[in-house]
Motif scaffolding. Sequence first.
Motif, PDB file in Angstrom:
ATOM      1  N   LYS A 198     -12.533   8.526  16.112  1.00 45.11           N
ATOM      2  CA  LYS A 198     -12.653   6.897  16.266  1.00 45.11           C
ATOM      3  C   LYS A 198     -13.958   6.387  15.716  1.00 45.11           C
ATOM      4  N   ASN A 199     -14.585   7.080  15.169  1.00 45.84           N
ATOM      5  CA  ASN A 199     -16.204   6.344  14.694  1.00 45.84           C
ATOM      6  C   ASN A 199     -15.782   6.382  13.171  1.00 45.84           C
ATOM      7  N   ILE A 200     -14.722   6.635  12.569  1.00 42.53           N
ATOM      8  CA  ILE A 200     -14.394   6.412  11.220  1.00 42.53           C
ATOM      9  C   ILE A 200     -13.737   4.930  11.275  1.00 42.53           C
ATOM     10  N   SER A 201     -13.984   4.297  10.022  1.00 38.33           N
ATOM     11  CA  SER A 201     -13.662   2.662  10.166  1.00 38.33           C
ATOM     12  C   SER A 201     -12.199   2.743   9.371  1.00 38.33           C
ATOM     13  N   PRO A 202     -11.185   2.243   9.896  1.00 38.62           N
ATOM     14  CA  PRO A 202      -9.949   2.087   9.223  1.00 38.62           C
ATOM     15  C   PRO A 202     -10.019   1.426   7.786  1.00 38.62           C
ATOM     16  N   ILE A 203      -9.285   1.646   6.837  1.00 38.26           N
ATOM     17  CA  ILE A 203      -9.089   1.077   5.642  1.00 38.26           C
ATOM     18  C   ILE A 203      -8.749  -0.422   5.512  1.00 38.26           C
ATOM     19  N   LEU A 204      -7.872  -0.667   6.464  1.00 36.25           N
ATOM     20  CA  LEU A 204      -7.394  -2.010   6.719  1.00 36.25           C
ATOM     21  C   LEU A 204      -6.694  -1.952   7.981  1.00 36.25           C
ATOM     22  N   LYS A 205      -6.103  -3.449   8.375  1.00 37.82           N
ATOM     23  CA  LYS A 205      -5.554  -3.448   9.680  1.00 37.82           C
ATOM     24  C   LYS A 205      -4.146  -3.849   9.301  1.00 37.82           C
ATOM     25  N   LEU A 206      -3.078  -3.202   9.544  1.00 37.70           N
ATOM     26  CA  LEU A 206      -1.683  -3.686   9.605  1.00 37.70           C
ATOM     27  C   LEU A 206      -1.202  -4.141  10.910  1.00 37.70           C
ATOM     28  N   ASP A 207      -1.429  -5.672  11.242  1.00 39.45           N
ATOM     29  CA  ASP A 207      -1.069  -6.051  12.410  1.00 39.45           C
ATOM     30  C   ASP A 207       0.667  -6.085  12.496  1.00 39.45           C
ATOM     31  N   PRO A 208       1.010  -6.087  13.538  1.00 40.43           N
ATOM     32  CA  PRO A 208       2.410  -6.132  13.885  1.00 40.43           C
ATOM     33  C   PRO A 208       3.136  -7.535  13.381  1.00 40.43           C
ATOM     34  N   ILE A 209       4.124  -7.352  12.739  1.00 41.29           N
ATOM     35  CA  ILE A 209       4.594  -8.463  12.136  1.00 41.29           C
ATOM     36  C   ILE A 209       6.141  -8.713  12.925  1.00 41.29           C
TER      37      ILE A 209
ATOM     38  N   ILE B 206       0.829  -1.315  -0.140  1.00 36.54           N
ATOM     39  CA  ILE B 206      -0.020   0.066   0.019  1.00 36.54           C
ATOM     40  C   ILE B 206       0.911   1.379  -0.031  1.00 36.54           C
ATOM     41  N   SER B 207       0.279   2.313  -0.393  1.00 40.94           N
ATOM     42  CA  SER B 207       1.103   3.509  -0.353  1.00 40.94           C
ATOM     43  C   SER B 207       0.046   4.569   0.164  1.00 40.94           C
ATOM     44  N   TRP B 208       1.216   5.752   0.482  1.00 45.61           N
ATOM     45  CA  TRP B 208       0.499   6.784   1.522  1.00 45.61           C
ATOM     46  C   TRP B 208       1.037   7.908   1.156  1.00 45.61           C
ATOM     47  N   MET B 209       0.587   8.997   1.428  1.00 43.59           N
ATOM     48  CA  MET B 209       0.977  10.601   0.731  1.00 43.59           C
ATOM     49  C   MET B 209       0.564  11.494   1.935  1.00 43.59           C
ATOM     50  N   THR B 210       1.425  12.462   1.976  1.00 40.63           N
ATOM     51  CA  THR B 210       1.156  13.503   2.714  1.00 40.63           C
ATOM     52  C   THR B 210       1.767  15.022   2.035  1.00 40.63           C
ATOM     53  N   GLY B 211       1.379  16.229   2.251  1.00 44.35           N
ATOM     54  CA  GLY B 211       1.956  17.086   1.659  1.00 44.35           C
ATOM     55  C   GLY B 211       1.767  18.457   2.435  1.00 44.35           C
ATOM     56  N   GLY B 212       2.255  19.550   2.161  1.00 41.92           N
ATOM     57  CA  GLY B 212       2.061  20.822   2.736  1.00 41.92           C
ATOM     58  C   GLY B 212       3.003  21.658   2.444  1.00 41.92           C
ATOM     59  N   LYS B 213       2.927  22.784   3.138  1.00 37.50           N
ATOM     60  CA  LYS B 213       3.796  24.002   3.085  1.00 37.50           C
ATOM     61  C   LYS B 213       5.138  23.453   3.597  1.00 37.50           C
ATOM     62  N   GLN B 214       6.398  23.896   2.642  1.00 41.79           N
ATOM     63  CA  GLN B 214       7.682  23.577   3.222  1.00 41.79           C
ATOM     64  C   GLN B 214       7.980  24.294   4.480  1.00 41.79           C
ATOM     65  N   GLY B 215       8.649  23.518   5.393  1.00 40.30           N
ATOM     66  CA  GLY B 215       8.660  24.291   6.632  1.00 40.30           C
ATOM     67  C   GLY B 215       7.664  24.056   7.783  1.00 40.30           C
ATOM     68  N   SER B 216       6.638  23.338   7.410  1.00 46.66           N
ATOM     69  CA  SER B 216       5.517  22.993   8.044  1.00 46.66           C
ATOM     70  C   SER B 216       5.513  21.863   9.119  1.00 46.66           C
ATOM     71  N   GLY B 217       6.622  21.080   8.502  1.00 47.87           N
ATOM     72  CA  GLY B 217       6.935  19.760   9.187  1.00 47.87           C
ATOM     73  C   GLY B 217       6.465  18.570   8.615  1.00 47.87           C
ATOM     74  N   ILE B 218       6.258  18.581   7.193  1.00 45.47           N
ATOM     75  CA  ILE B 218       5.958  17.498   6.369  1.00 45.47           C
ATOM     76  C   ILE B 218       6.762  16.397   6.602  1.00 45.47           C
ATOM     77  N   ASP B 219       8.059  16.919   6.429  1.00 42.84           N
ATOM     78  CA  ASP B 219       9.063  15.977   6.599  1.00 42.84           C
ATOM     79  C   ASP B 219       9.285  14.939   8.052  1.00 42.84           C
ATOM     80  N   SER B 220       9.039  15.672   9.018  1.00 44.73           N
ATOM     81  CA  SER B 220       8.981  15.127  10.240  1.00 44.73           C
ATOM     82  C   SER B 220       7.870  14.216  10.183  1.00 44.73           C
ATOM     83  N   SER B 221       6.486  14.514   9.828  1.00 47.86           N
ATOM     84  CA  SER B 221       5.541  13.670   9.577  1.00 47.86           C
ATOM     85  C   SER B 221       5.832  12.230   9.177  1.00 47.86           C
TER      86      SER B 221
END
Lengths: 307, 600
Positions: free
Chosen positions: B198-209, B4-19
């Motif tokens: 907490k009322n939103i349903s997750p899209i999948l469950k990544l169990d620890p492996i 699976i793939s994920w993305m975030t974005g935002g203004k540079q300097g707003s902490g996207i890198d650390s997210s």
Amino acid sequence: MTISLIDLDSHEESDWCPQCGNSGILFSLKNAIIQAGLDPKKVVDVSGIGCSSKLPNFINVNGVHTLHGRAIPFAEGIKLANPELTVLVNAGDGDTYGIGVGHFISAGRRNVDIKLLVHNNGVYGLTKGQVSPTLPENIKVKGWPEPNINAPIDPLSLAILSGYTFVARSHSYNIKELTEIIVKAIKHKGLALIDILQGCPTYNPDYTSPSWLSTHTHPLPSNYDGVVKNPNDMNEVNEKKMQAIKMILSETIEDKHTGIFFQWENPDTFEDRLLKRGIKPPIDIPIADSEGRSITDISKIIEELSI
Amino acid sequence: MIDISWMTGGKQGSGIDSSANLFSKILIKNGYNVYGYREYFSNIKGRHSFFTIRISDKEIHSISRKVDLAVFADKESVFGEKNEHGEIIQDGHIKDIKEGGTLIVDKIVDVNQIKRNDIKVLQVDFDQIINNVAKRLNTKPSEVMISKNTAIVTISAYMFGIDLNIVKEIVRKEFEKKGESVINMNICTVEETENLIKNISPILKLDPIKKEKMLLLEGYQASAIGKAIGGCKLQIYYPITPASDESSFLESHPELGIRVIQPESELAVIGMVTGAAIAGVRASTSTSGPGLALMTETISYAGMTETPIVVVDHQRGGPATGLPTRTEQGDLQFVLHQGHGDFDRIVIAPGDVEETIEIVADAFNYAELFQLPVIVLGEKSISQVYKSVKEKYIEDFRSSYRIERGKLTDKAGYEGDFKRFEFTNDNISPRLILGRSDHVMWIAGDEHDPYGHPYEESNNRIKMMEKRNGKSELILKTLDRSKKFNLYGSPENAQLLIVSWGSPKGAILDALDDRMAFLQIKLIEPLDSEIGEIIKKAKKVVCIEENISGQLRQHIASRTGILIENQILKYNGRMMNKDEVKEALEKVLNGEKKVILNDY
């Protein structure tokens, strides 16, 4: 260990023009190495390009003949790698104050313990006499069709303002004085400039002949003392710098001084600053065990990056 | 298999890198492999940057074209931006969501404008999270605004069904150095975010492996680790994107005993490196195209004086200042010819983060064994890739690596002047450690005699030229096959042989199937003749590169006489992803001769 002049001869014959000032500089340097009691194997002479920069080939110390304008960074790299070496730079005025002037200025920020012997003859000799950065405006030299259209650079003031801690001038036919100054520069702890007015009998005979240089230069006045007495007193340091610059500004092409304009012992050299950070000289850090395995400790990095 | 793939974005300097960094660590902690990449402008604050992470329980080597989940707290990441001329600055990320994927946006976004019926769009009130955190901590919302990034991470982890206690654990570790109040603020953010969603349903469950010990490693760190293992003791650099990260990482680790120095220019950098190498220590620099260009004359000097220097070029988009923060493989032909006159050199290119460690460390051996400049071609799309790497990989490499210094010695073994450039059977001469032997040594950039003194005699010139240009055979004989190239699949049986170098490796490996074989060239110069043999065996060949002129293809042609018929090229400054490479390979199989990629 005592060495004599013969020990400092390399097997190469100098190919400079007869009466070239470089021969005087070479002779003075050999004298100075003996007087300073240096071991030739611990001396590295780094040069740029040009007549001046052939010098390492004619002296029996380590020699690194580099590129035009780059002798200073090479010398700094050598000194950073192995601070036990005495690192000298022999380069010309075009090399040091022209193409390499950025390095010349920036070296002052670091006070690296290297010694610059700049062969300043007002011309580019080996390319047949073009005007150099130190030639005064409107002077015409033999090798160039028109008078110089550029104003000259002032290397001594520039060095002082850039942070050099030993700034002196001499000329290539005054072996006694030049030898003494080189010895003092070697013994000085820090970055030293000796601007050496050098005879170029071929391309700038009018302004650099032995007779011109001996009649148009004279030692700094006996009441002039360029040496900072209390190295921690910044007022005195600045006064001595001002004194030197005033002296330099008072000079004309026909009336120049020789001697030590400014000398400040004690400020940290670049090596001191690095040692304060606890990073030993590279040459002293073993990198492998007897079987060649890498012994640099990367465990902290692994720990930091480990999840 | 989870992929699976994920993305975030935002203004540079707003902490996207650390997210992204934080989220990667959470995923790795759960036992998953990650492959992350950042796209950003040459700008400090305000411009749009975004981060993609691909996540799997299997080995992965690249990013994908589209993502399953994107979380944005700003409008621009969703809809894009235009400049005052109406030109697109960036076109937003609505298009980057996979069919059936989920897009989570802030409450301020008008979801009616998103206009995609095939994805799920959810809204989260980020301001409310911030206000709740502020209220709980009895402070102003502006004081806790920065933890919006932690909210993004929490939402993302929640949507992937990750236990939020692991999020808290990683948050604690991440902010340990910043003190208890910062930790507390971020933990509160995790909790307040959870309360709100907490009322939103997750899209999948990544169990620890269960997984062996992993690192989160970026390519520039890999390069730094390679230098440390390789015994580099001086790193000289001048600031340039995307290379400076490596030097700053080295300087932040004084325990390595590496002196890191920033002088006035690249001209000074390469002079210092070469001086230090002459003195007998392992010295290096890292730079990018413009800096490397400035170093050219001294590279030629190192060739002339047979001085072992290692230069890492973290390539970016050229020419000139080009695309400072984007990727390209545009420097290959430059480094092959860099410097006036003829001299042998080594050009090597890692294909991923792990190979970077090995190849950079090896570079120091090659430089000293063969006494010549070694250029390592990195890329922004390796140096700024985040990847989960097995700790054991580094340990294994480190313990198998041997430092080989070639003919460096403290003894000449004879009377009389030292012959630094002595003619020998293998064209390699002894080198002294300056000041540590009973001889002096001369070096000259002029043509020189064996003693290192300028010498113009014609027979000597011929012999010296042949010495400096006669090292390839020794190099190719000395190096193992595994150091020269990687070969996947069987070139004679495959319908298509892919030839490539550097970072396209990842996307190719992920796009490869049974119909194809893949030749990844690591040792580009000198080029082994076996490369030509392998290419000749193949039915159909395609060369994949991130440049416009097919620079490896040209090089192979010049060395083997074989001009590879088909090309897949990308030169928009963005990294190749597996999906576009897969499509392009299909097109080549169907007869297209040249495919240009333009994703992201």
